[in-house]
Design a protein around this motif. Structure first.
Motif, mmCIF file in Angstrom:
data_model
loop_
_atom_site.group_PDB
_atom_site.id
_atom_site.type_symbol
_atom_site.label_atom_id
_atom_site.label_comp_id
_atom_site.label_asym_id
_atom_site.label_seq_id
_atom_site.Cartn_x
_atom_site.Cartn_y
_atom_site.Cartn_z
ATOM 1 N N ASN A 51 0.830 -1.190 0.000
ATOM 2 C CA ASN A 51 0.000 0.000 0.000
ATOM 3 C C ASN A 51 0.870 1.247 0.000
ATOM 4 N N CYS A 52 1.433 1.610 1.160
ATOM 5 C CA CYS A 52 2.091 2.912 1.255
ATOM 6 C C CYS A 52 3.450 2.977 0.552
ATOM 7 N N ARG A 53 4.138 1.850 0.414
ATOM 8 C CA ARG A 53 5.495 1.762 -0.147
ATOM 9 C C ARG A 53 6.503 2.571 0.663
ATOM 10 N N ILE A 56 5.036 2.400 6.406
ATOM 11 C CA ILE A 56 4.043 3.025 7.292
ATOM 12 C C ILE A 56 2.844 2.109 7.517
ATOM 13 N N CYS A 57 2.334 1.511 6.438
ATOM 14 C CA CYS A 57 1.050 0.806 6.573
ATOM 15 C C CYS A 57 1.197 -0.625 7.094
ATOM 16 N N GLY A 58 2.356 -1.231 6.927
ATOM 17 C CA GLY A 58 2.572 -2.598 7.423
ATOM 18 C C GLY A 58 1.973 -3.681 6.547
ATOM 19 N N SER A 59 1.601 -3.347 5.302
ATOM 20 C CA SER A 59 0.911 -4.334 4.447
ATOM 21 C C SER A 59 1.837 -5.348 3.794
ATOM 22 N N CYS A 60 3.103 -4.978 3.568
ATOM 23 C CA CYS A 60 3.916 -5.745 2.621
ATOM 24 C C CYS A 60 4.847 -6.761 3.277
ATOM 25 N N THR A 61 4.525 -7.227 4.490
ATOM 26 C CA THR A 61 5.406 -8.180 5.179
ATOM 27 C C THR A 61 5.467 -9.510 4.443
#
Ligand code: FES
Length: 327
Positions: A51-53, A56-61
């Motif tokens: 999401n944020c790249r 910050i958002c913690g989506s890409c783990t």
């Protein structure tokens, strides 16, 4: 530079398999940049979250070379260095979905158990009265400062993905939840403190389910140090009990006291002090009496005790450690 990405892929309810993609990548590109390029330029069916790249958002783990991390934080150069891979011989970076969570597709996992575990610790400030105050609850700068480290958590799940406690014990709520729990215990605006103590110390679903493997601290991208936060809760829980009422605490205290006084454990006193609560608990004494008699009749009961020749050194060592350890 030429680089291979070996990505673990999985269709719903199908076994996983590894697929390899080659990419001409700049070492400064992030792993997320590379995944985007693979998806846009080579294989639009590859599924992953982002999401944020921008950390910050913690989506890409994901698991990058076996270690849970944010794909938008790690770049190719740093990853090759960490994995001791040389640029010269077409290095391979492996990518897999987070651990401890079921896979939906490719690198996308079902986060529902993660959120349910967070929910289990009541992750919000709780007040006795639902009535709204006339003005906001104020905090001093020092009170706010105490929340900063845990407040940095972006709930990316890297700690949860690595957690050995969660792996072996599905009831354990996980490091992300317990780090948040410590934040709430520290927050003076919360009024559910006693209930929180009871919940967080219950069985092995709370802090006692932590295996202290340290992996949560090692992978946290925001330096929240979840295991340290769990340790703080444990210390406070133990401080609430005393050796007279808590047998596990008495066990620890008696062991240390006896080793300090004789260099090793005087087994004649150990059971009497721990189970018999220093002679106060007659029922406890009665419960170990048959064992004592059996040991006596078979010559296993140590009738005499001889202090160790190294008692002074052992005592000095323990006292040194005790002076360094917070009570
Ligand atoms: Fe938001 Fe990586 S995309 S933290």
């Amino acid at each position: 530079m030429q680089i291979q990405f070996q990505i673990l892929r999985q269709a719903p309810n199908k076994p996983s398999y590894a697929q390899t993609y080659c990419l001409e990548a700049d070492p400064s590109q992030t792993i997320l940049d590379c995944l985007n390029r693979i998806k846009w330029e080579q294989d639009g069916s590859l599924a992953f979250r982002k999401n944020c790249r921008n950390t910050i958002c913690g989506s890409c783990t994901l698991k990058i070379n076996g270690r849970s991390a944010l794909a938008c934080k790690e770049n190719v150069e740093a990853e090759l260095k960490r994995a001791h891979l040389s640029e010269a011989d077409m290095p391979t970076i492996t990518i897999a979905p987070m651990g401890n969570l079921p896979v939906i597709k490719d690198l996308v996992v079902d986060m529902q158990p993660f959120w349910q575990d967070l929910q289990a610790i009541t992750p919000y400030i709780s007040r006795e009265s639902p009535a709204l105050p006339e003005r906001e609850f104020l905090q001093s700068p020092a009170e706010r400062e105490a929340l900063n480290q845990v407040g940095n958590c972006i709930l990316c799940g890297a700690c949860y993905s690595e957690c050995n406690g969660k792996l072996v014990n599905p009831d354990f709520v996980g490091p992300h939840a317990l780090a948040k729990a410590q934040r709430l215990l520290e927050d003076g605006r919360d009024q559910a403190t006693q209930k929180r103590w009871d919940d967080y110390g219950e069985g092995i679903k709370g802090v006692w389910g932590c295996t202290r493997c340290y992996l949560c601290n090692a992978v946290c991208p925001m330096e929240v140090a979840p295991m340290d936060q769990i340790g703080k809760i444990k210390q406070k829980l133990l401080a609430q009990k005393n050796a007279q009422t808590s047998r596990p605490l008495r066990h620890r205290k008696v062991l240390i006291d006896l080793v300090k006084s004789g260099g090793w454990v005087d087994e004649r006193k150990f059971g009497l002090y721990v189970v018999g609560n220093y002679g106060r608990d007659l029922k406890g004494i009665a419960s170990i009496l048959p064992l004592g008699l059996r040991m006596l009749s078979s010559g296993k009961f140590p009738v005499f005790f001889e202090a160790s020749a190294g008692t002074e050194s052992v005592r000095a060592l323990i006292e040194h450690l005790q002076s360094d350890t917070p009570s």
